[in-house]
Design a protein around this motif. Structure first.
Motif, PDB file in Angstrom:
ATOM      1  N   PRO A  22       0.807  -1.226   0.000  1.00  0.00           N
ATOM      2  CA  PRO A  22       0.000   0.000   0.000  1.00  0.00           C
ATOM      3  C   PRO A  22       0.838   1.273   0.000  1.00  0.00           C
ATOM      4  O   PRO A  22       0.468   2.260  -0.634  1.00  0.00           O
ATOM      5  N   LEU A  23       1.964   1.257   0.691  1.00  0.00           N
ATOM      6  CA  LEU A  23       2.845   2.423   0.702  1.00  0.00           C
ATOM      7  C   LEU A  23       3.487   2.610  -0.668  1.00  0.00           C
ATOM      8  O   LEU A  23       3.544   3.725  -1.197  1.00  0.00           O
ATOM      9  N   TRP A  26       0.972   3.958  -3.128  1.00  0.00           N
ATOM     10  CA  TRP A  26       0.735   5.401  -2.947  1.00  0.00           C
ATOM     11  C   TRP A  26       1.877   6.202  -3.548  1.00  0.00           C
ATOM     12  O   TRP A  26       1.645   7.197  -4.250  1.00  0.00           O
ATOM     13  N   GLU A  30       1.803   8.983  -6.747  1.00  0.00           N
ATOM     14  CA  GLU A  30       2.304  10.351  -6.629  1.00  0.00           C
ATOM     15  C   GLU A  30       3.502  10.601  -7.543  1.00  0.00           C
ATOM     16  O   GLU A  30       4.122  11.674  -7.480  1.00  0.00           O
ATOM     17  N   GLU A 104       4.132  12.982   5.350  1.00  0.00           N
ATOM     18  CA  GLU A 104       3.128  12.119   4.733  1.00  0.00           C
ATOM     19  C   GLU A 104       3.713  10.738   4.442  1.00  0.00           C
ATOM     20  O   GLU A 104       3.047   9.721   4.628  1.00  0.00           O
ATOM     21  N   ARG A 107       3.987   8.911   7.824  1.00  0.00           N
ATOM     22  CA  ARG A 107       2.657   8.593   8.349  1.00  0.00           C
ATOM     23  C   ARG A 107       2.036   7.419   7.596  1.00  0.00           C
ATOM     24  O   ARG A 107       1.543   6.468   8.199  1.00  0.00           O
ATOM     25  N   ARG A 108       2.077   7.485   6.285  1.00  0.00           N
ATOM     26  CA  ARG A 108       1.528   6.390   5.480  1.00  0.00           C
ATOM     27  C   ARG A 108       2.346   5.114   5.665  1.00  0.00           C
ATOM     28  O   ARG A 108       1.794   4.005   5.653  1.00  0.00           O
ATOM     29  N   ASN A 110       3.870   4.173   8.412  1.00  0.00           N
ATOM     30  CA  ASN A 110       3.483   3.588   9.692  1.00  0.00           C
ATOM     31  C   ASN A 110       2.127   2.901   9.609  1.00  0.00           C
ATOM     32  O   ASN A 110       1.932   1.812  10.164  1.00  0.00           O
ATOM     33  N   ASP A 111       1.186   3.524   8.915  1.00  0.00           N
ATOM     34  CA  ASP A 111      -0.123   2.898   8.747  1.00  0.00           C
ATOM     35  C   ASP A 111      -0.004   1.580   7.991  1.00  0.00           C
ATOM     36  O   ASP A 111      -0.624   0.570   8.364  1.00  0.00           O
ATOM     37  N   ALA A 112       0.793   1.592   6.920  1.00  0.00           N
ATOM     38  CA  ALA A 112       0.956   0.382   6.111  1.00  0.00           C
ATOM     39  C   ALA A 112       1.679  -0.711   6.894  1.00  0.00           C
ATOM     40  O   ALA A 112       1.343  -1.898   6.790  1.00  0.00           O
ATOM     41  N   GLU A 115      -0.672  -2.304   9.388  1.00  0.00           N
ATOM     42  CA  GLU A 115      -1.567  -3.235   8.699  1.00  0.00           C
ATOM     43  C   GLU A 115      -0.837  -4.529   8.346  1.00  0.00           C
ATOM     44  O   GLU A 115      -1.388  -5.627   8.459  1.00  0.00           O
ATOM     45  N   GLU A 139       4.030  11.976  15.725  1.00  0.00           N
ATOM     46  CA  GLU A 139       3.927  10.717  14.988  1.00  0.00           C
ATOM     47  C   GLU A 139       4.379   9.538  15.841  1.00  0.00           C
ATOM     48  O   GLU A 139       3.790   8.455  15.768  1.00  0.00           O
TER      49      GLU A 139
END
Length: 339
Positions: A22-23, A26, A30, A104, A107-108, A110-112, A115, A139
């Motif tokens: 997912p990271l 993304w 971009e 960003e 943050r993304r 860490n979320d990925a 998960e 963060e």
């Protein structure tokens, strides 16, 4: 793998990496990543602002970087019960001064990562930190409190500045207040122009970078003011061998006498992973820093990794409970892993 490890206590690898898809997707959306060679060549190309390496450099992307089931199978083969996983240095944005992008990205990331590890109690994510920016402390707090990560991972630079930059003081204060296990991985190299050949950034630059970053944290007084359990990658790089020289400098040079406590004592509080790739080197590291300050680290799943960490520890002469401490008992305590 040593047979004695198979049915023994925990074997905790504190130096392992993941690049969750997912990271990467993304980043590709971009325009910051090229994923066209993922399947055929097992590499990814990242924008230099993200990676900190040369433009167009292919970076290895083993399938287990984004496939947790394959990772767990590899861990079984290696006799590893738990992994503390961090994003690799080329997903830290450590040399980039674009605050919006780095915050960003982290943050993304860490979320990925949260998960990625969510499906197994054997996998633990280490929260990444956008060092050098005001968002760093927030963060870390989010990663610990909202994402449930039991530790942190930092690079050796942030926003292109050293770790002892004033912008990072809130991060060190939080890590100290909570006694958060933190893994330091080099994320840049000194004198890049001299390191560009022969794979020297990883082979030679990383060990020197770790020593520079750690020495600055100690001589700046950051570790004295805000102590926390800090573990250094690659056996601490050059740190073990330069400790006596740094101590001598503190004793004899006024400009280096910056702390109340001698550097020797502060260095003795650090932890070091086992990723030194030679039994003699590992034996010397253990004798130098103490078995209770050495933790298993493999650098999984990169090419320059220890594929048999328990076997590596088994080659070293150890007495008492030292072997169990190195393999996992100490790390389990630092990371809150329950038997």
């Amino acid at each position: 793998m040593a047979d004695s490890v198979r049915d023994g206590g925990p074997v905790v690898d504190v130096h392992a990496h993941a690049m969750p898809m997912p990271l990467l997707e993304w980043l590709a959306s971009e325009g910051l990543a090229d994923l066209s060679r993922v399947e055929a060549d097992k590499v990814v190309i990242l924008d230099t602002r993200v990676s900190g390496v040369g433009a167009g450099a292919p970076l290895p992307l083993a399938r287990s970087m984004y496939d947790a089931d394959l990772r767990l199978s590899d861990m079984d083969d290696q006799g590893v019960t738990h992994q503390a996983i961090s994003l690799p240095p080329f997903l830290m944005g450590s040399t980039c001064d674009d605050e919006d992008l780095v915050v960003e990205l982290v943050r993304r990331g860490n979320d990925a990562l949260a998960e990625y590890v969510a499906g197994s109690e054997r996998l633990l994510g280490l929260v990444g930190v956008p060092l050098g920016f005001a968002e760093g402390e927030r963060e870390v707090r989010r990663g610990l409190d909202q994402l449930g990560m039991p530790g942190a991972a930092i690079g050796s630079q942030g926003a292109g500045r050293d770790l002892d930059d004033d912008a990072n003081t809130p991060v060190w204060r939080l890590l100290s207040e909570r006694s958060v296990f933190t893994f330091l991985h080099p994320s840049g190299v000194p004198a890049p122009a001299r390191m560009k050949d022969f794979w020297f950034p990883q082979l030679l630059g990383y060990p020197m970078e770790t020593a520079i970053a750690t020495a600055r944290m100690i001589f700046s007084g950051r570790m004295e003011a805000h102590p926390f359990p800090l573990c250094l990658a690659h056996g601490g790089g050059c740190v073990p061998s330069v400790r006596p020289r740094l101590q001598m400098g503190w004793e004899r040079k006024d400009v280096a006498r910056t702390t109340k406590r001698p550097p020797r004592d502060l260095f003795n509080e650090l932890y070091f992973d086992t990723a030194v790739f030679d039994p003699t080197a590992l034996q010397r590291l253990i004798e130098d820093v103490g078995a209770d300050h050495v933790l298993v680290g493999t650098d999984y799943p990169f090419d320059l990794a220890d594929r048999d960490p328990a076997g590596s520890v088994a080659e070293v002469s150890l007495g008492g409970g030292a072997r169990e401490a190195i393999l996992g008992r100490t790390a389990a305590k630092l990371l809150g892993i329950r038997d």
